[in-house]
Scaffold this motif. Structure first.
Motif, PDB file in Angstrom:
ATOM      1  N   SER A  10      45.266  39.794  58.858  1.00 21.05           N
ATOM      2  CA  SER A  10      44.970  41.284  58.300  1.00 21.05           C
ATOM      3  C   SER A  10      46.289  41.199  57.178  1.00 21.05           C
ATOM      4  O   SER A  10      46.392  42.120  56.410  1.00 21.05           O
ATOM      5  CB  SER A  10      45.036  42.317  59.119  1.00 21.05           C
ATOM      6  OG  SER A  10      44.215  42.120  59.942  1.00 21.05           O
ATOM      7  N   ASN A  11      47.294  40.803  57.601  1.00 24.01           N
ATOM      8  CA  ASN A  11      48.716  41.107  56.773  1.00 24.01           C
ATOM      9  C   ASN A  11      48.762  39.897  55.557  1.00 24.01           C
ATOM     10  O   ASN A  11      49.762  40.040  54.863  1.00 24.01           O
ATOM     11  CB  ASN A  11      49.957  40.798  57.719  1.00 24.01           C
ATOM     12  CG  ASN A  11      49.904  42.190  58.772  1.00 24.01           C
ATOM     13  OD1 ASN A  11      49.449  43.017  58.536  1.00 24.01           O
ATOM     14  ND2 ASN A  11      50.797  41.898  59.795  1.00 24.01           N
ATOM     15  N   GLN A  12      47.895  38.916  55.535  1.00 24.08           N
ATOM     16  CA  GLN A  12      48.102  37.921  54.640  1.00 24.08           C
ATOM     17  C   GLN A  12      47.536  38.423  53.161  1.00 24.08           C
ATOM     18  O   GLN A  12      46.433  39.033  53.160  1.00 24.08           O
ATOM     19  CB  GLN A  12      47.208  36.838  55.024  1.00 24.08           C
ATOM     20  CG  GLN A  12      47.520  35.296  54.124  1.00 24.08           C
ATOM     21  CD  GLN A  12      46.493  34.412  54.736  1.00 24.08           C
ATOM     22  OE1 GLN A  12      46.383  34.195  56.072  1.00 24.08           O
ATOM     23  NE2 GLN A  12      45.382  34.021  53.943  1.00 24.08           N
ATOM     24  N   PRO A  13      48.480  38.421  52.109  1.00 24.28           N
ATOM     25  CA  PRO A  13      48.009  38.977  51.004  1.00 24.28           C
ATOM     26  C   PRO A  13      47.039  38.017  50.386  1.00 24.28           C
ATOM     27  O   PRO A  13      46.793  36.780  50.673  1.00 24.28           O
ATOM     28  CB  PRO A  13      49.404  38.738  50.100  1.00 24.28           C
ATOM     29  CG  PRO A  13      50.195  37.763  50.777  1.00 24.28           C
ATOM     30  CD  PRO A  13      49.791  37.885  52.173  1.00 24.28           C
ATOM     31  N   PRO A  14      46.043  38.541  49.745  1.00 22.66           N
ATOM     32  CA  PRO A  14      45.090  37.754  48.939  1.00 22.66           C
ATOM     33  C   PRO A  14      45.632  36.583  47.922  1.00 22.66           C
ATOM     34  O   PRO A  14      46.570  36.787  47.411  1.00 22.66           O
ATOM     35  CB  PRO A  14      44.130  38.725  48.218  1.00 22.66           C
ATOM     36  CG  PRO A  14      44.952  40.034  48.092  1.00 22.66           C
ATOM     37  CD  PRO A  14      45.983  40.136  49.178  1.00 22.66           C
ATOM     38  N   ASN A  15      44.979  35.714  47.865  1.00 22.58           N
ATOM     39  CA  ASN A  15      45.494  34.810  46.544  1.00 22.58           C
ATOM     40  C   ASN A  15      44.150  34.270  45.990  1.00 22.58           C
ATOM     41  O   ASN A  15      43.016  34.372  46.139  1.00 22.58           O
ATOM     42  CB  ASN A  15      46.013  33.313  47.405  1.00 22.58           C
ATOM     43  CG  ASN A  15      45.161  32.791  48.238  1.00 22.58           C
ATOM     44  OD1 ASN A  15      44.067  32.434  47.934  1.00 22.58           O
ATOM     45  ND2 ASN A  15      45.555  32.044  49.276  1.00 22.58           N
TER      46      ASN A  15
ATOM     47  N   ARG B  13      39.482  32.971  53.637  1.00 21.26           N
ATOM     48  CA  ARG B  13      40.563  32.435  53.776  1.00 21.26           C
ATOM     49  C   ARG B  13      41.649  33.073  52.462  1.00 21.26           C
ATOM     50  O   ARG B  13      42.522  33.406  52.429  1.00 21.26           O
ATOM     51  CB  ARG B  13      40.652  30.721  53.417  1.00 21.26           C
ATOM     52  CG  ARG B  13      40.273  30.186  54.754  1.00 21.26           C
ATOM     53  CD  ARG B  13      40.693  28.607  54.874  1.00 21.26           C
ATOM     54  NE  ARG B  13      40.097  27.834  56.014  1.00 21.26           N
ATOM     55  CZ  ARG B  13      40.337  26.726  56.456  1.00 21.26           C
ATOM     56  NH1 ARG B  13      41.359  26.228  55.687  1.00 21.26           N
ATOM     57  NH2 ARG B  13      39.662  26.294  57.305  1.00 21.26           N
ATOM     58  N   SER B  14      40.697  33.305  51.353  1.00 17.66           N
ATOM     59  CA  SER B  14      41.600  33.654  50.151  1.00 17.66           C
ATOM     60  C   SER B  14      41.488  35.149  50.278  1.00 17.66           C
ATOM     61  O   SER B  14      42.533  35.712  49.404  1.00 17.66           O
ATOM     62  CB  SER B  14      40.987  33.070  49.025  1.00 17.66           C
ATOM     63  OG  SER B  14      39.651  34.045  48.899  1.00 17.66           O
ATOM     64  N   ASP B  15      41.147  35.878  51.145  1.00 16.28           N
ATOM     65  CA  ASP B  15      41.458  37.179  51.441  1.00 16.28           C
ATOM     66  C   ASP B  15      40.899  37.775  52.601  1.00 16.28           C
ATOM     67  O   ASP B  15      40.203  38.679  52.520  1.00 16.28           O
ATOM     68  CB  ASP B  15      40.733  38.096  50.056  1.00 16.28           C
ATOM     69  CG  ASP B  15      40.997  39.495  50.016  1.00 16.28           C
ATOM     70  OD1 ASP B  15      41.985  39.818  50.798  1.00 16.28           O
ATOM     71  OD2 ASP B  15      40.315  40.338  49.155  1.00 16.28           O
ATOM     72  N   PRO B  16      41.548  37.346  53.598  1.00 20.63           N
ATOM     73  CA  PRO B  16      41.134  37.853  55.196  1.00 20.63           C
ATOM     74  C   PRO B  16      41.087  39.256  55.499  1.00 20.63           C
ATOM     75  O   PRO B  16      40.078  39.932  55.958  1.00 20.63           O
ATOM     76  CB  PRO B  16      42.018  37.041  55.997  1.00 20.63           C
ATOM     77  CG  PRO B  16      43.105  36.480  55.121  1.00 20.63           C
ATOM     78  CD  PRO B  16      42.930  36.539  53.873  1.00 20.63           C
ATOM     79  N   ALA B  17      42.227  40.097  54.576  1.00 20.72           N
ATOM     80  CA  ALA B  17      42.248  41.603  54.993  1.00 20.72           C
ATOM     81  C   ALA B  17      41.035  42.340  54.484  1.00 20.72           C
ATOM     82  O   ALA B  17      40.739  43.358  55.181  1.00 20.72           O
ATOM     83  CB  ALA B  17      43.417  42.007  54.238  1.00 20.72           C
TER      84      ALA B  17
END
Ligand SMILES: O=C(O)C(=O)C[C@]1(C(=O)O)C=C[C@@H](O)C=C1
Length: 286
Positions: free
Chosen positions: A281-286, A178-182
């Motif tokens: 895939s477009n979600q930025p890492p958190n 969840r924190s970095d799906p890409a």
């Protein structure tokens, strides 16, 4: 309590890595204490061999081992309490052989993606072939004290704690995903286990764990009846060998937890629409 509080907060709160790692740390205490408990009894190899107790076959029609039978008996009563509906509990007994819960189901927030991972066969195999012989070696390879009830109760407790700890890997990898799906998605698509293993591996966390665990095994295994001034005596009489506990984690618990993390990641995109995968895939890492 060793439970992740599965009822309060959002699923992201529940799945914070700090939260999950604190449960893993407390499970170290449980596992060390329970190994010490089992190590009081002889190896009792008979308990791990199918058909070694003729009474079991005669009275219960059971053709497996004594410990498998006791797992089934224990898990049957726990299933009635709906233990195996919780996303952090996995039975050793085939679910189809267990009774249905008495109470209605509890609603859990969505935490894990649907999967059917269960590595308890591997856990039972390693426990029987490696852990029990090693932690009881002071009594001798052929030792048998006849305490088949007491030893089996401890076996079930150790196995159940190991199983929770190792299956917790799924919460860890869900949290990391969840924190970095890409970063994960291309390796999930290409089923690249090595790349996924590299993404979830945190050498500093493992190193700190092994140091902490050795300290726990050393302290919890001391005989406190001996004077504190005689530290060497306390340690000579240790209830469990520190190196043995560290070896169990290093060669088995951590590697199998990582295997579970990777197995879980490989199922993580199943059933998602292409749009949903694209959004992740477009979600930025958190
Ligand atoms: O804490 C984590 O990040 C985990 O993935 C758990 C765990 C472990 O089994 O203790 C496994 C892999 C990591 O390298 C570090 C620790």
């Amino acid at each position: 309590m060793h439970t992740l509080d599965l009822h309060s907060g959002t699923s992201d709160d529940i799945l914070s890595l700090d939260n999950i790692r604190s449960v893993l740390q407390r499970l170290e205490d449980t596992i060390v204490f329970q190994l010490i408990e089992r190590a009081q009894f002889a190896r009792n190899q008979k308990m791990y061999e199918p058909l070694a107790f003729k009474e079991l076959e005669e009275k219960e029609g059971w053709k497996g081992t004594w410990v498998e039978w006791f797992l089934k008996e224990t898990e049957s009563s726990h299933a009635k309490l709906r233990r195996f509906e919780a996303p952090d509990e996995y039975p050793f007994t085939d679910l189809k052989q267990l009774p249905k819960p008495i109470l209605a189901s509890v609603e859990y927030p969505p935490l894990l993606h649907p999967h059917n991972i269960n590595v308890n066969n591997k856990i039972l195999d390693y426990y029987t072939k490696q852990i029990v012989p090693n932690i009881t070696k002071k009594f001798g390879e052929d030792s048998d004290d006849g305490h088949y009830g007491s030893a089996a109760i401890r076996d079930v407790e150790v196995l159940s704690a190991l199983s929770r700890r190792i299956h917790f890997g799924m919460f860890v990898s869900e949290s990391k995903f969840r924190s970095d799906p890409a970063s994960f998605i291309p390796n999930i698509h290409s089923k690249n286990r090595e790349a996924l293993a590299a993404l979830i591996t945190k050498p500093a966390v493992e190193a700190a764990l092994l140091i902490r665990l050795a300290e726990k095994a050393r302290v919890y295994g001391q005989d406190m009846n001996r004077p504190a001034s005689k530290d060497d005596e306390r340690e000579r009489e240790a209830k469990i060998e520190v190196e043995e506990v560290v070896k169990i984690y290093k060669t088995f618990v951590i590697p199998l937890t990582k295997e579970v993390e990777v197995d879980y990641l490989l199922t993580r995109l199943q059933g998602l629409s292409p749009e949903e995968v694209q959004r992740l895939s477009n979600q930025p890492p958190n």
